[in-house]
Each structure stands twice: as C-alpha cells, then as structure tokens.
Design a protein around this motif. Structure first.
Motif, PDB file in Angstrom:
ATOM      1  N   ILE A   2     -21.228 -15.370  14.135  1.00 13.86           N
ATOM      2  CA  ILE A   2     -22.479 -15.320  13.387  1.00 13.86           C
ATOM      3  C   ILE A   2     -22.837 -13.872  13.076  1.00 13.86           C
ATOM      4  O   ILE A   2     -22.804 -13.007  13.945  1.00 13.86           O
ATOM      5  CB  ILE A   2     -23.631 -15.951  14.195  1.00 13.86           C
ATOM      6  CG1 ILE A   2     -23.278 -17.397  14.565  1.00 13.86           C
ATOM      7  CG2 ILE A   2     -24.919 -15.900  13.430  1.00 13.86           C
ATOM      8  CD1 ILE A   2     -23.106 -18.315  13.389  1.00 13.86           C
ATOM      9  N   TYR A  31     -15.434 -25.602  21.348  1.00 10.84           N
ATOM     10  CA  TYR A  31     -15.017 -25.698  19.941  1.00 10.84           C
ATOM     11  C   TYR A  31     -14.383 -27.055  19.651  1.00 10.84           C
ATOM     12  O   TYR A  31     -14.602 -27.647  18.583  1.00 10.84           O
ATOM     13  CB  TYR A  31     -14.041 -24.567  19.638  1.00 10.84           C
ATOM     14  CG  TYR A  31     -13.566 -24.537  18.201  1.00 10.84           C
ATOM     15  CD1 TYR A  31     -14.397 -24.067  17.189  1.00 10.84           C
ATOM     16  CD2 TYR A  31     -12.293 -24.981  17.873  1.00 10.84           C
ATOM     17  CE1 TYR A  31     -13.964 -24.031  15.873  1.00 10.84           C
ATOM     18  CE2 TYR A  31     -11.847 -24.954  16.558  1.00 10.84           C
ATOM     19  CZ  TYR A  31     -12.684 -24.480  15.563  1.00 10.84           C
ATOM     20  OH  TYR A  31     -12.255 -24.453  14.262  1.00 10.84           O
ATOM     21  N   THR A  45     -24.107 -21.149  19.206  1.00 15.93           N
ATOM     22  CA  THR A  45     -23.193 -20.022  19.036  1.00 15.93           C
ATOM     23  C   THR A  45     -22.540 -19.752  20.386  1.00 15.93           C
ATOM     24  O   THR A  45     -23.236 -19.483  21.364  1.00 15.93           O
ATOM     25  CB  THR A  45     -23.950 -18.760  18.579  1.00 15.93           C
ATOM     26  OG1 THR A  45     -24.615 -19.029  17.343  1.00 15.93           O
ATOM     27  CG2 THR A  45     -22.990 -17.594  18.396  1.00 15.93           C
ATOM     28  N   PRO A 104     -27.990 -19.539  22.399  1.00 16.28           N
ATOM     29  CA  PRO A 104     -27.114 -18.725  21.559  1.00 16.28           C
ATOM     30  C   PRO A 104     -26.354 -17.682  22.357  1.00 16.28           C
ATOM     31  O   PRO A 104     -26.910 -16.998  23.224  1.00 16.28           O
ATOM     32  CB  PRO A 104     -28.082 -18.074  20.566  1.00 16.28           C
ATOM     33  CG  PRO A 104     -29.244 -19.011  20.512  1.00 16.28           C
ATOM     34  CD  PRO A 104     -29.387 -19.568  21.900  1.00 16.28           C
ATOM     35  N   ALA A 108     -21.416 -13.083  18.064  1.00 16.73           N
ATOM     36  CA  ALA A 108     -22.395 -12.686  17.047  1.00 16.73           C
ATOM     37  C   ALA A 108     -22.564 -11.180  17.122  1.00 16.73           C
ATOM     38  O   ALA A 108     -22.086 -10.526  18.052  1.00 16.73           O
ATOM     39  CB  ALA A 108     -23.725 -13.386  17.302  1.00 16.73           C
TER      40      ALA A 108
END
Length: 321
Positions: A2, A31, A45, A104, A108
């Motif tokens: 992200i 995943y 995330t 999250p 990222a």
C-alpha cells in the motif's frame, strides 16, 4: 503493498516510516486465505515483521520519539484484563488483535500504532537486521520459557527463521551442547555457523533421544512436537513454538507423565521477550541480519512471496518501501 497519503497518528499513537518488512509463512497463509479465521480479519494490509523511523506522533506522545529508529510489538492488548495485568499480553482476554493480521501492517510506506508498543533503537542500529526483531522476540520468548542454564544440553528442532534465531540467543548463554535438528542440510549447516555445536537430520536425532535438558521446537511440522519430547531427558523441559497445522501428531501422554516432562507453549511475544531480544540485538549478542537472503521493492510483493514459497535456499525475504 500500500502506498498513498500517509495516515495521521491519533492520540497516543506514533506513525512509522517503514524501512523494511519481513515475509514469513503466516503472511503467505494470509495471502492464500488459509490462516485460521480467529487470527485474521480481512481486508487487511499484511506485515508484522518490520523496522522503521518515527516520523510523527499524536497527542500525548513524547515528541522526542520523532526521528528515532524503532521496532514495535504486534499484539494490541487491552492492558486491563487479568492476563494483561500478569504481563501475559499475548493471552489478552479481550480478544486477538495484531498488526498485520487484524490491524493494518507494514507492507506499506507508513504504519500507525500505539506508541506504547514501540521499542526505540540506538541511532546506529541496522534497520535491515532490525526488521527481524519480531521473530527474534518470539524466539526470545521460547528461550526464556525454556530457562536454559549455562552448561545445559539444549536442542532446537527446526532450523528455519525461529530456530536459527533461537540458536543464536541460546549460544550466548554458553550451553554445554547445542544441537540443531533439521532435514534440510543447508539449514543445519547454517545453524553450525550461528553457534550450534552439532547439527543433524531427524533420522540421525533418534540416537540423541533422552539426552537434552531443554528442547525448543520451532518447526511446526507434523511430527516435531513428539520428536522434541523424545529428545528431552527425564525431567527435562520442552517449549513448543512452531505454527502447527491440522493433522499434527499428538504427544504420548504416558511418556509425558513417566518422564515427568515440563511442556510449555509460546504464541507471539510479551513485552519482556521483546525487551530481551532488543537488548541482545543492541548489545551485539546475535545478528538477525545474517538470515536475510533476498530483498525486493514493495511493489514486487508477488515475486517476493514466490521466493518465500518456491526457493528452497531462501532465508528471510525483506520488502523495502
């Protein structure tokens, strides 16, 4: 995975500019959708192994943290329940919440989390190596639970990331013997270079049964919990830390009773284990960076994940924003 506008930290929070994030088997499960439902909340995330630098803090947080290199605990415990008050924050009764799984994570550019979870590092700390301090904290929790004393005979079953980190931490306590058990020859050889006094395959370890004061199981393979218990001496201590899937072999209760084994289990790491791992890292007692074999840009996540899944010689794989 992200990138975009950076989130603003709220009261009691800090924002981290992510330097590196490690990929492990649980990220692959996340995943692929195979992680146990109680331990994930989609959409999310990923990224629970990370290092970075504090670039902003929210109301009520010491401004001096800004600019500090840091790592941080993953469990978002309530600090109010009975287990938390005992210091067992990974057993929080308010329910499971963890960075990268239900909150999250660090795949990222930026990560926001409660500032109380941070473990600041010295200015000269290697942030590549520090990205492995999350699995190192789990390994430290296992080492602390095993209570190995100088001169003890210690075995580590599994020479993956957790096992190799445990070997390094155990080697610093001058064991009388330190055996690494793994069917993969290259992993066993790596353990020898990280402080193990001997290494062997599971088949060869049959001759070592009953010979170890402390046994740490880190592999999570179907037979390794039982293998670990068989390696322990009568009255020995066994710590199970591997991520076992369904269908793992059971441990013979008659053997546990007759051999009077003490068996502990570790899931995640409480603050004491994090502090132990961070002190050992900053004191130069172990080198988690020695496990890193591959690095990928953040937008090459698919290639990085395939490396974790498919390359037999891969060690720790990092994503770099």
């Amino acid at each position: 995975m992200i990138s975009g506008p950076r989130p603003a930290p709220g009261p009691g929070e800090a924002r981290i500019a992510v330097h590196a994030a490690g990929i492990c088997a649980s990220d692959r499960e996340l995943y692929e959708g195979t992680r146990q439902r109680d331990y994930v909340r989609y959409p999310v995330t990923p990224g629970h192994e990370w290092s970075g630098t504090v670039d902003a803090v929210g109301e009520g947080v010491d401004p001096a943290l800004t600019g500090r290199k840091t790592v941080g605990e993953g469990f978002r415990s309530c600090l109010r329940c009975e287990r938390c008050r005992e210091g067992a924050t990974s057993l929080c009764l308010s329910g499971y919440e963890e960075t990268g799984f239900t909150q999250p994570g660090a795949f990222a550019d930026s990560l926001v989390l409660p500032a109380r979870l941070l473990h600041p590092l010295p200015d000269g700390a290697d942030l590549h190596a520090a990205a492995l301090l999350e699995p190192a904290a789990v390994a430290a929790a296992a080492v602390l639970a095993g209570r190995a004393r100088p001169g003890d005979r210690v075995a580590v079953v599994g020479a993956g990331t957790l096992g190799l980190l445990a070997v390094q931490l155990l080697a610093a306590s001058t064991p009388g013997a330190l055996l690494a058990v793994d069917p993969r020859t290259h992993h066993a050889e790596k353990a020898l270079g990280m402080g193990a006094s001997a290494a062997c395959s599971p088949d060869e370890a049959v001759g070592e049964r009953g010979g170890y004061d402390v046994v740490l199981e880190t592999a999570g393979a179907p037979s390794t919990a039982n293998d670990a218990c068989l390696l322990a001496r009568r009255g020995g201590r066994v710590v199970l830390v591997g991520d076992f899937g369904s269908g793992a072999d059971g441990v013979d209760p008659a053997h546990l009773v007759c051999a009077q084994l003490t068996v502990r289990a570790v899931f995640g790491a409480p603050p004491a284990a994090w502090s132990y791992a961070v002190r050992a890292f900053t004191g130069g007692l172990f080198d988690p960076g020695a496990l890193i074999t591959h690095e990928f840009p953040l937008d090459h996540f698919g290639e990085a994940l395939a490396t974790v899944r498919d390359q037999q010689g891969a060690g720790k794989v990092l994503l770099l924003p």
